[in-house]
Design a protein around this motif. Structure first.
Motif, PDB file in Angstrom:
ATOM      1  N   PHE A 300       0.818  -1.207   0.000  1.00  0.00           N
ATOM      2  CA  PHE A 300       0.000   0.000   0.000  1.00  0.00           C
ATOM      3  C   PHE A 300       0.860   1.270   0.000  1.00  0.00           C
ATOM      4  O   PHE A 300       0.451   2.307  -0.517  1.00  0.00           O
ATOM      5  N   ILE A 301       2.084   1.193   0.553  1.00  0.00           N
ATOM      6  CA  ILE A 301       2.987   2.341   0.502  1.00  0.00           C
ATOM      7  C   ILE A 301       3.482   2.543  -0.930  1.00  0.00           C
ATOM      8  O   ILE A 301       3.597   3.664  -1.415  1.00  0.00           O
ATOM      9  N   ASP A 302       3.765   1.428  -1.627  1.00  0.00           N
ATOM     10  CA  ASP A 302       4.155   1.538  -3.037  1.00  0.00           C
ATOM     11  C   ASP A 302       3.042   2.173  -3.857  1.00  0.00           C
ATOM     12  O   ASP A 302       3.291   3.033  -4.713  1.00  0.00           O
ATOM     13  N   ASN A 303       1.799   1.759  -3.605  1.00  0.00           N
ATOM     14  CA  ASN A 303       0.667   2.347  -4.320  1.00  0.00           C
ATOM     15  C   ASN A 303       0.530   3.832  -4.011  1.00  0.00           C
ATOM     16  O   ASN A 303       0.154   4.637  -4.874  1.00  0.00           O
ATOM     17  N   LEU A 304       0.840   4.212  -2.786  1.00  0.00           N
ATOM     18  CA  LEU A 304       0.711   5.603  -2.371  1.00  0.00           C
ATOM     19  C   LEU A 304       1.820   6.470  -2.957  1.00  0.00           C
ATOM     20  O   LEU A 304       1.575   7.604  -3.380  1.00  0.00           O
ATOM     21  N   LEU A 305       3.038   5.931  -3.002  1.00  0.00           N
ATOM     22  CA  LEU A 305       4.190   6.749  -3.374  1.00  0.00           C
ATOM     23  C   LEU A 305       4.565   6.659  -4.853  1.00  0.00           C
ATOM     24  O   LEU A 305       5.337   7.486  -5.336  1.00  0.00           O
ATOM     25  N   ASN A 306       4.053   5.676  -5.574  1.00  0.00           N
ATOM     26  CA  ASN A 306       4.350   5.601  -7.013  1.00  0.00           C
ATOM     27  C   ASN A 306       3.351   6.455  -7.783  1.00  0.00           C
ATOM     28  O   ASN A 306       2.410   5.953  -8.408  1.00  0.00           O
ATOM     29  N   ARG A 307       3.558   7.720  -7.732  1.00  0.00           N
ATOM     30  CA  ARG A 307       2.654   8.682  -8.372  1.00  0.00           C
ATOM     31  C   ARG A 307       3.406   9.977  -8.603  1.00  0.00           C
ATOM     32  O   ARG A 307       4.575  10.118  -8.280  1.00  0.00           O
ATOM     33  N   GLY A 308       2.700  10.956  -9.121  1.00  0.00           N
ATOM     34  CA  GLY A 308       3.303  12.264  -9.350  1.00  0.00           C
ATOM     35  C   GLY A 308       3.885  12.397 -10.742  1.00  0.00           C
ATOM     36  O   GLY A 308       3.809  11.488 -11.578  1.00  0.00           O
ATOM     37  N   GLY A 309       4.469  13.538 -11.012  1.00  0.00           N
ATOM     38  CA  GLY A 309       4.988  13.862 -12.331  1.00  0.00           C
ATOM     39  C   GLY A 309       3.931  14.566 -13.171  1.00  0.00           C
ATOM     40  O   GLY A 309       2.730  14.475 -12.901  1.00  0.00           O
ATOM     41  N   ILE A 310       4.389  15.282 -14.188  1.00  0.00           N
ATOM     42  CA  ILE A 310       3.463  16.021 -15.056  1.00  0.00           C
ATOM     43  C   ILE A 310       2.510  15.060 -15.762  1.00  0.00           C
ATOM     44  O   ILE A 310       1.326  15.345 -15.921  1.00  0.00           O
ATOM     45  N   THR A 311       3.016  13.893 -16.175  1.00  0.00           N
ATOM     46  CA  THR A 311       2.153  12.936 -16.874  1.00  0.00           C
ATOM     47  C   THR A 311       1.036  12.417 -15.985  1.00  0.00           C
ATOM     48  O   THR A 311      -0.019  12.022 -16.467  1.00  0.00           O
ATOM     49  N   PHE A 312       1.257  12.411 -14.676  1.00  0.00           N
ATOM     50  CA  PHE A 312       0.250  11.973 -13.706  1.00  0.00           C
ATOM     51  C   PHE A 312      -0.994  12.858 -13.782  1.00  0.00           C
ATOM     52  O   PHE A 312      -2.106  12.430 -13.431  1.00  0.00           O
ATOM     53  N   MET A 313      -0.821  14.099 -14.259  1.00  0.00           N
ATOM     54  CA  MET A 313      -1.901  15.075 -14.281  1.00  0.00           C
ATOM     55  C   MET A 313      -2.571  15.225 -15.651  1.00  0.00           C
ATOM     56  O   MET A 313      -3.536  15.979 -15.777  1.00  0.00           O
ATOM     57  N   LEU A 314      -2.073  14.522 -16.665  1.00  0.00           N
ATOM     58  CA  LEU A 314      -2.567  14.780 -18.016  1.00  0.00           C
ATOM     59  C   LEU A 314      -4.052  14.466 -18.171  1.00  0.00           C
ATOM     60  O   LEU A 314      -4.797  15.233 -18.794  1.00  0.00           O
TER      61      LEU A 314
END
Length: 473
Positions: A300-314
């Motif tokens: 669940f920590i991996d799911n929480l922290l594997n995010r972000g970046g400009i592409t995450f917002m496209l």
């Protein structure tokens, strides 16, 4: 021969609203298609109505572009915050916040603490998106480690974030509302404080009570301990990791522009990832664009922290562009003008004026998809009603924020709803019942409106002040 342009009748307006709801919920619930396709379909539905009313395609296209332009500020912030989330995870800022939080926060008071921490962050920075993407993600990790329901944690986090978005003099929505309402910024904040402070206190008490009932502190802390072990083995945990956050908050408190400051914070995150977390320079810079990719050994920590970046917002940005286009189309065919006329006939006292302004602002969120649109619809549709009833414009600004700003995370296709769901990993409808601060703000605002409580006296104009000074000289 050019067809004469007509405003939509009440029946046509009702048809548009019904079709909007039918299309939106059919695509989401029945067909399980992306919201973006639903909004694109709604574009063509409104265009068909516009052509029937005598509007040209080019007039409506201008409306779309104008609507999108009015929300570009939010889009730029989304790009910057996406980059910030990616590098602050890679650079150890967010993991350090989670680690220290697990050490110092008691599970029984965690929900209340999460709201207060996010509120302080948002008040200091003026951005609910930035607060949710940093402190909010940390609070989600801590809450899940304590075994609390993530939708409840998300409700507390978003409640805190929107305290700042609504009350901070650094917030773009706070400044924009005061400007559109023609009210001094701090007079606007003073008027809102009568609503926001009670709502904040009541929500904090409710989160404390629920947290104490769900988790008294005597439960199993195995997950929290595993989380701390996983973070410590993956990241260099130190107070030094918090320096980028301190710099960004300090710059925003100094009233530096949000977008460049957040992007500068993202760059600091990349440097921290290189200097302290073992990333190569190119890999750390890549986190700005594609976000964090790591493995702590805890799912669940991996799911929480594997995010972000400009592409995450496209996908979020595309959705907001399409939603802003809907708002622009409705304005171009005269729908907002018709609604304004209806509200003017109904707004005969302080209570009805309050309700109509909140409805006009919520209309902007629901059909325009963005806080900026709600501020425009809330103020411009109803402002004349305040002058006609000789009511102070600070009431207009307060009511607009109550119906607009705090309702954005309640609508699944709005900028706030989409961002919070994507960033915190909890669907809008799941956290919605626990966004208590937002509901309390609306309830208290309506109570004040219909009882006439805590309404500031009408502010004197410059000419009136000069006349008073001449009479007393």
């Amino acid at each position: 021969m050019t067809k004469e342009r007509k405003l939509p009748s009440g029946k046509i307006l009702a048809l548009i609203l019904v079709m909007f709801v039918v299309i939106m919920f059919s695509f989401i619930l029945l067909l399980e298609l992306p919201i973006q396709l639903a909004l694109l379909t709604i574009w063509f539905m409104i265009m068909a109505v516009g052509l029937y009313l005598g509007n040209s395609y080019f007039q409506m296209e201008k409306g779309i572009l104008k609507g999108i332009y009015e929300g570009m500020g939010a889009i730029l912030i989304l790009i910057a915050v996406g980059a910030l989330i990616g590098t602050w995870i890679a650079g150890g800022v967010v993991p350090t916040l989670i680690y220290y939080g697990l050490n110092i926060i008691s599970p029984s008071i965690f929900l209340m603490a999460a709201m207060i921490i996010c509120a302080i962050t948002a008040l200091s920075t003026g951005t609910s998106f930035g607060s949710a993407g940093t402190a909010g993600i940390a609070m989600m990790g801590i809450g899940e480690s304590f075994g609390l329901p993530i939708y409840l944690v998300a409700g507390a986090v978003i409640s805190g974030c929107y305290v700042g978005d609504k009350m901070s003099p650094l917030s773009d929505t706070t400044v924009m509302t005061a400007s559109l309402s023609k009210v001094d910024l701090f007079r606007h904040i003073k008027s809102m404080s009568y609503v926001s402070i009670p709502a904040f206190v009541i929500a904090a008490i409710l989160y404390w009570i629920v947290g104490a009932v769900l988790y008294s502190g005597s439960g199993d802390l195995t997950i929290a301990e595993e989380t701390m072990t996983g973070l410590a083995s993956t990241f260099n945990i130190s107070w030094v990791m918090l320096i980028p956050a301190a710099i960004v908050i300090a710059l925003l408190v100094m009233r530096m522009p949000s977008v460049p400051v957040i992007l500068f914070g993202a760059l600091l995150g990349s440097l921290w990832a290189t200097w302290f977390q073992g990333y190569g320079f190119i890999e750390a810079i890549q986190a700005l664009y594609s976000g964090s990719s790591l493995s702590t050994g805890i799912a669940f920590i991996d799911n929480l922290l594997n995010r972000g970046g400009i592409t995450f917002m496209l996908e979020v940005i595309l959705l907001i562009i399409l939603a802003l286009g809907v708002g622009g189309l409705l304005q171009s065919i005269g729908a907002l003008e018709v609604i304004g006329n209806i509200f003017a006939n109904w707004a005969t006292n302080t209570g009805n004026v309050t309700l109509t302004t909140m409805l006009a602002a919520f209309f902007g969120v629901f059909f325009g998809g963005a806080a900026y649109v709600s501020l425009l619809t809330g103020t411009k549709i109803t402002e004349e009603n305040y002058d006609r009833l000789n009511l102070d414009r600070s009431l207009l600004s307060r009511n607009t924020e109550a119906g607009g700003t705090v309702t954005t995370p309640m609508v699944p296709w709005s900028d706030g709803g989409v961002f919070m769901a994507a960033t915190l990993g909890v669907s809008t409808l799941a956290y919605l019942p626990f966004f208590w601060y937002g509901f309390l703000v609306m309830i208290i605002t309506l109570i004040y409106g219909y009882t006439g409580k805590f309404i500031l006296g009408k502010e004197k104009t410059k000419k009136e002040k000069e006349n008073i000074n001449e009479q007393t000289a």
